[in-house]
Design a protein around this motif. Structure first.
Motif, PDB file in Angstrom:
ATOM      1  N   CYS A  52      -5.633  -8.977   0.486  1.00 33.13           N
ATOM      2  CA  CYS A  52      -4.341  -8.321   0.398  1.00 33.13           C
ATOM      3  C   CYS A  52      -3.571 -10.084   1.630  1.00 33.13           C
ATOM      4  CB  CYS A  52      -4.681  -7.228   1.700  1.00 33.13           C
ATOM      5  SG  CYS A  52      -4.656  -6.625   0.900  1.00 33.13           S
TER       6      CYS A  52
ATOM      7  N   GLU B  36       0.727  -1.637   0.023  1.00 31.60           N
ATOM      8  CA  GLU B  36       0.154   0.214  -0.048  1.00 31.60           C
ATOM      9  C   GLU B  36       0.763   0.818   0.135  1.00 31.60           C
ATOM     10  OE1 GLU B  36      -3.711   1.482   1.649  1.00 31.60           O
ATOM     11  OE2 GLU B  36      -2.971   0.597   3.952  1.00 31.60           O
TER      12      GLU B  36
ATOM     13  N   SER C 224      -6.668  -1.928   0.298  1.00 33.38           N
ATOM     14  CA  SER C 224      -7.122  -3.150   0.926  1.00 33.38           C
ATOM     15  C   SER C 224      -8.088  -3.557   0.430  1.00 33.38           C
ATOM     16  CB  SER C 224      -7.713  -2.261   1.828  1.00 33.38           C
ATOM     17  OG  SER C 224      -9.156  -1.566   2.215  1.00 33.38           O
TER      18      SER C 224
ATOM     19  N   CYS D 153       1.482  -5.903   4.252  1.00 33.00           N
ATOM     20  CA  CYS D 153       0.160  -6.072   3.509  1.00 33.00           C
ATOM     21  C   CYS D 153      -0.889  -7.073   3.666  1.00 33.00           C
ATOM     22  CB  CYS D 153       0.846  -6.316   1.956  1.00 33.00           C
ATOM     23  SG  CYS D 153      -0.076  -6.989   0.914  1.00 33.00           S
TER      24      CYS D 153
END
Length: 329
Positions: free
Chosen positions: A148, A11, A115, A141
């Motif tokens: 994820c 992310e 997400s 993650c």
């Protein structure tokens, strides 16, 4: 397009850094930057001349467009970066800390576009991304969502099945997990699916219940990991595993710590880049310490990551200062 040297997944977040010291609620002026452990590693490796592929998702919003432009400028391969109109880009606030202290950070990432990643976003094994030399994963993650988590484990299995190298940095974020037990079990399972594991000393103690670096390393080596590097902050790093004499690689002193966030990611850049360059694990840890020491002398997460020509530069003058390589990023 060509096969990347490295692929990572994570992310990327927009970062607002306080321009003045004090609690975040009292700050009126911020500067914009970028954040995300995997993004930091990707940028660092790209600056050293490696072809880096990034798997992720950003919101179709101004922070997302800013991040995508930054990533493109850093020459990341963005074929597997999506822009999602339904969900937002994650945001991070960071305090200006004094005297090298770890800064206060706040995240706004729940329900973010990243997400929503899942195993459906995994490149095919015979694709360019599926054939990368090395896959780099972190413990962040799999903490973001079930999807994820499934993606991270699927990528690790695919890479190992294809004979690729997998590196793993625990990057523990307890606030993202439902429980400490779930965090420890999941992170250790992913670590044991890797070839190279890079825990910090405090992380290793929590994950393995071993007090010393040798015990932490032994825990993972006995479970199939080939090489372990335990980050010891200012003291350097402990290395153990295949084709290396176990022991401590000394740290690098710095004249002044400006911002500790991102030091561990810089360390990972040093280790991974060295192994891709064909160096042994001790030399890799030494480069990791040098880059980590350089990063803490800059305010942003990526600002201190060097170009290839800067690797030979001395990162600091004499005078050891505390460096925490486990801080949030």
């Amino acid at each position: 397009m060509t096969v990347p040297d490295v692929v990572t997944v994570g992310e990327a977040m927009a970062l607002l850094i306080a321009r003045t010291p004090g609690p975040l609620e009292a700050v009126d002026d911020f500067e914009r930057a970028t954040a995300g452990a995997e993004l930091n590693v990707a940028v660092g490796l790209s600056r050293l001349g490696f072809h880096v592929g990034y798997i992720g998702s950003l919101g179709q919003d101004s922070p997302g467009r800013y991040l995508r432009a930054f990533m493109a400028d850093e020459r990341l391969d963005l074929r597997h970066l999506s822009m999602d109109a339904r969900y937002p880009t994650g945001l991070m606030l960071k305090q200006m800390a004094a005297d090298g202290a770890d800064p206060e950070v706040e995240y706004f990432r729940r329900g973010s576009a990243a997400s929503r990643l899942s195993a459906r976003d995994m490149p095919a094994p015979d694709s360019d991304f599926g054939r990368a030399r090395l896959l780099h994963l972190t413990g962040i993650c799999p903490a973001l969502s079930r999807g994820c988590r499934e993606l991270a484990f699927a990528l690790a299995r695919q890479a190992r099945a294809g004979g690729r190298t997998v590196s793993f940095d625990p990057n523990l974020r307890p606030r993202l997990w439902q429980s400490r037990t779930a965090m420890i079990e999941t992170v250790n399972a992913l670590a044991c699916a890797a070839d190279i594991v890079l825990p910090g000393l405090a992380e290793g103690r929590l994950l393995t219940a071993c007090d010393d670096p040798a015990g932490i390393a032994r825990y993972y080596l006995e479970r199939g990991v080939r090489q372990v590097v335990v980050k010891l902050g200012a003291e350097g790093a402990y290395v153990a595993g295949a084709d290396v004499e176990a022991g401590v690689v000394p740290g690098v002193p710095v004249p002044r710590v400006v911002d500790t966030v991102g030091a561990g990611d810089g360390f990972a850049v040093g280790v991974i880049s060295s192994l891709l360059d064909g160096l042994d694990l001790r030399a890799a840890a030494a480069r990791g310490c040098a880059i980590g020491a350089r990063v803490v002398q800059f305010r942003g997460d990526c600002e201190g990551l060097p170009r290839r020509a800067q690797l030979a530069e001395a990162p600091a003058r004499p005078g050891r200062t505390r460096i925490n390589m486990e801080t949030q990023a």
